[in-house]
Design an enzyme around this catalytic site. Structure first.
Site, PDB file in Angstrom:
ATOM      1  N   ASP A  96       1.062  -1.066   0.004  1.00  0.00           N
ATOM      2  CA  ASP A  96       0.037   0.087   0.085  1.00  0.00           C
ATOM      3  C   ASP A  96       0.680   1.328  -0.018  1.00  0.00           C
ATOM      4  O   ASP A  96       2.018   1.174   0.292  1.00  0.00           O
ATOM      5  CB  ASP A  96      -0.985   0.036   1.235  1.00  0.00           C
ATOM      6  CG  ASP A  96      -1.789   1.324   1.176  1.00  0.00           C
ATOM      7  OD1 ASP A  96      -2.355   1.531   0.249  1.00  0.00           O
ATOM      8  OD2 ASP A  96      -2.011   1.801   2.396  1.00  0.00           O
ATOM      9  N   SER A  97       0.149   2.305  -0.383  1.00  0.00           N
ATOM     10  CA  SER A  97       1.120   3.470  -0.441  1.00  0.00           C
ATOM     11  C   SER A  97       1.565   4.021   1.170  1.00  0.00           C
ATOM     12  O   SER A  97       2.367   4.885   1.446  1.00  0.00           O
ATOM     13  CB  SER A  97       0.086   4.838  -1.079  1.00  0.00           C
ATOM     14  OG  SER A  97      -1.057   4.689  -0.330  1.00  0.00           O
ATOM     15  N   CYS A 134      -4.039  -1.431  -2.333  1.00  0.00           N
ATOM     16  CA  CYS A 134      -4.223   0.180  -2.453  1.00  0.00           C
ATOM     17  C   CYS A 134      -4.980   0.401  -3.625  1.00  0.00           C
ATOM     18  O   CYS A 134      -4.610  -0.028  -4.789  1.00  0.00           O
ATOM     19  CB  CYS A 134      -2.802   0.713  -2.627  1.00  0.00           C
ATOM     20  SG  CYS A 134      -2.862   2.507  -3.064  1.00  0.00           S
ATOM     21  N   GLU A 185      -5.629   9.311   8.792  1.00  0.00           N
ATOM     22  CA  GLU A 185      -4.209   9.187   9.352  1.00  0.00           C
ATOM     23  C   GLU A 185      -4.071   9.973  10.701  1.00  0.00           C
ATOM     24  O   GLU A 185      -3.213   9.533  11.689  1.00  0.00           O
ATOM     25  CB  GLU A 185      -3.408   9.851   8.416  1.00  0.00           C
ATOM     26  CG  GLU A 185      -3.127   9.180   7.043  1.00  0.00           C
ATOM     27  CD  GLU A 185      -2.049   8.209   6.795  1.00  0.00           C
ATOM     28  OE1 GLU A 185      -0.707   8.734   7.489  1.00  0.00           O
ATOM     29  OE2 GLU A 185      -2.060   7.335   6.153  1.00  0.00           O
ATOM     30  N   CYS A 204     -11.042   3.181  -1.282  1.00  0.00           N
ATOM     31  CA  CYS A 204      -9.940   3.694  -0.665  1.00  0.00           C
ATOM     32  C   CYS A 204      -9.585   3.003   0.730  1.00  0.00           C
ATOM     33  O   CYS A 204     -10.632   3.035   1.427  1.00  0.00           O
ATOM     34  CB  CYS A 204      -9.948   5.225  -0.551  1.00  0.00           C
ATOM     35  SG  CYS A 204      -8.454   5.957   0.235  1.00  0.00           S
ATOM     36  N   HIS A 242      -8.121   3.886   3.399  1.00  0.00           N
ATOM     37  CA  HIS A 242      -8.593   4.895   4.397  1.00  0.00           C
ATOM     38  C   HIS A 242      -9.991   4.996   4.936  1.00  0.00           C
ATOM     39  O   HIS A 242     -10.224   5.317   6.202  1.00  0.00           O
ATOM     40  CB  HIS A 242      -7.835   6.429   4.641  1.00  0.00           C
ATOM     41  CG  HIS A 242      -6.334   6.198   4.619  1.00  0.00           C
ATOM     42  ND1 HIS A 242      -5.603   5.593   3.463  1.00  0.00           N
ATOM     43  CD2 HIS A 242      -5.553   6.873   5.343  1.00  0.00           C
ATOM     44  CE1 HIS A 242      -4.433   5.675   3.777  1.00  0.00           C
ATOM     45  NE2 HIS A 242      -4.246   6.483   4.904  1.00  0.00           N
TER      46      HIS A 242
END
Ligand code: DGL
Length: 276
Positions: free
Chosen positions: A13-14, A76, A156, A193, A195
Site C-alpha cells: 500500500d502507499s 491500495c 491518518e 480507498c 483509509h
C-alpha cells in the site's frame, strides 16, 4: 526446490491504509505468512499522476518480489487502478491481485437498485477503474464517483467521527445523498480507498441508515483465498503465520497510525525501514 506454498503473501500500500486488507487476510488465512510494505515516504499516491503512481508501485512491488513471495496483493486502490495490468505483465508468472475488482463485486452484490456511489482518491475516480469494474459485473448499474481527498489525512490523524468529520463528509456528498436530491437515490456507498473504512460510522450518519456501506477488505481476502487454492498454494493450517512490516519512512509514525488501521498494537521495533 522450495515448496512455493511456504512463501509469504506480500501486500503493498502507499501507506498504512492497506493494513485493513492485511487484517482481513490474517482473519481469513491465519496460517499464511504475510509481509507488508507501506510506501509512507511517497504517500499520498491519490493526488499524483498516473505515470508517477505506476513508477512508485513498480519499485515497491519489486522490493516485495525480491523478498520472495507467492502472491502480490496491491492493497491500495489508487495503485490498483493505475498499475495492475502493468504489474501483472512485469511480474508474471507471480500472481498479482488488486482491490478494485473485489470491491466492485461487493458493491454490485449489495446494491438492490443498482444506484451506487463510489468514493475514493482523485486518481482512482479519474481513472474510472471502479466504474468500469462494476459495469462489467452489472451493466445496468448507475455508478457515480466522487473524489474525497481530505478523508485520507483525517483518517491518518485518527479523526474518525464527530462534527468536523461529518461536516467534511457532508460537503463532499450532500448533493448525492440529501433528501432533496432528485430520484433515484443511491442505495450503496462503496469505500474505494483503504483509509475510508475508518470513517464508516461517520459516513453512515451522513448518508443515512438506509444506505449500505461496503468496502473491499473482506472480498479481497476471499479472492486471495480462492486464487491461492486454485494455484495449489494455500499453506497448511495448524500454525499462526508471521507478520512482517516494512515502511519507507518514519517507523514511529507507521506504528502509531498503523495500529489504528490494524485495530491492535504495533511497536516500532516490529517495523523495518527500507529504501526503494
Ligand atoms: N492507499 C490509497 C488508496 O487506497 C489512499 C492513500 C493515498 O492516496 O496514497 O487509494
Amino acid at each position: 526446490m522450495k515448496d512455493a506454498s511456504l512463501l509469504p503473501v506480500a501486500l503493498f500500500d502507499s501507506g498504512v491504509g492497506g493494513l485493513t486488507v492485511l487484517k482481513a487476510l490474517a482473519a481469513r488465512l491465519p496460517a499464511e505468512d504475510l509481509i507488508y510494505l507501506g510506501d509512507t515516504a511517497r504517500l499520498p499516491y491519490g493526488t499524483k499522476g498516473r505515470d508517477t503512481i505506476i513508477r512508485y508501485t513498480l519499485r515497491a512491488a519489486q522490493t516485495l518480489a525480491n523478498n520472495g513471495a507467492k502472491m502480490l496483493v496491491i492493497a491500495c486502490n489508487t495503485a490498483t487502478a493505475a498499475a495492475l495490468p502493468v504489474l501483472r505483465e512485469h511480474f508474471a508468472p507471480l500472481p498479482v491481485l488488486g482491490v478494485v475488482e473485489p470491491g466492485a463485486q461487493a458493491a454490485a452484490r449489495t446494491s438492490r437498485t443498482g444506484e451506487i456511489v463510489v468514493i475514493a482518491t482523485e486518481a482512482t475516480i479519474t481513472d474510472g477503474a471502479y466504474q468500469r469494474a462494476i459495469a462489467r459485473i452489472r451493466p445496468e448499474a448507475h455508478v457515480r464517483g466522487r473524489a474525497c481527498t481530505l478523508f485520507v489525512p483525517m483518517a491518518e490523524e485518527g479523526w474518525m467521527d464527530g462534527p468536523l468529520v461529518e461536516g467534511v463528509a457532508w460537503r463532499y456528498l450532500e448533493d448525492l445523498f440529501t433528501p432533496a436530491a432528485p430520484a433515484p437515490r443511491p442505495d450503496t456507498l462503496l469505500l474505494g480507498c483503504t483509509h475510508f473504512p475508518l470513517l464508516q460510522a461517520a459516513l453512515q450518519n451522513v448518508v443515512g441508515p438506509q444506505v449500505r456501506i461496503v468496502d473491499s477488505a473482506a472480498t479481497t481476502a476471499a479472492s486471495v483465498n480462492e486464487e491461492l487454492a486454485r494455484l495449489g498454494l494455500l499453506r497448511a493450517g495448524g500454525r499462526t503465520g508471521d507478520r512482517r512490516f516494512m515502511t519507507t519512512d518514519n517507523r514511529n509514525r507507521f506504528a502509531r497510525t498503523g495500529s489504528l488501521f490494524l485495530g491492535g498494537p504495533l511497536k516500532d521495533s516490529d517495523i523495518e525501514l527500507v529504501d526503494l
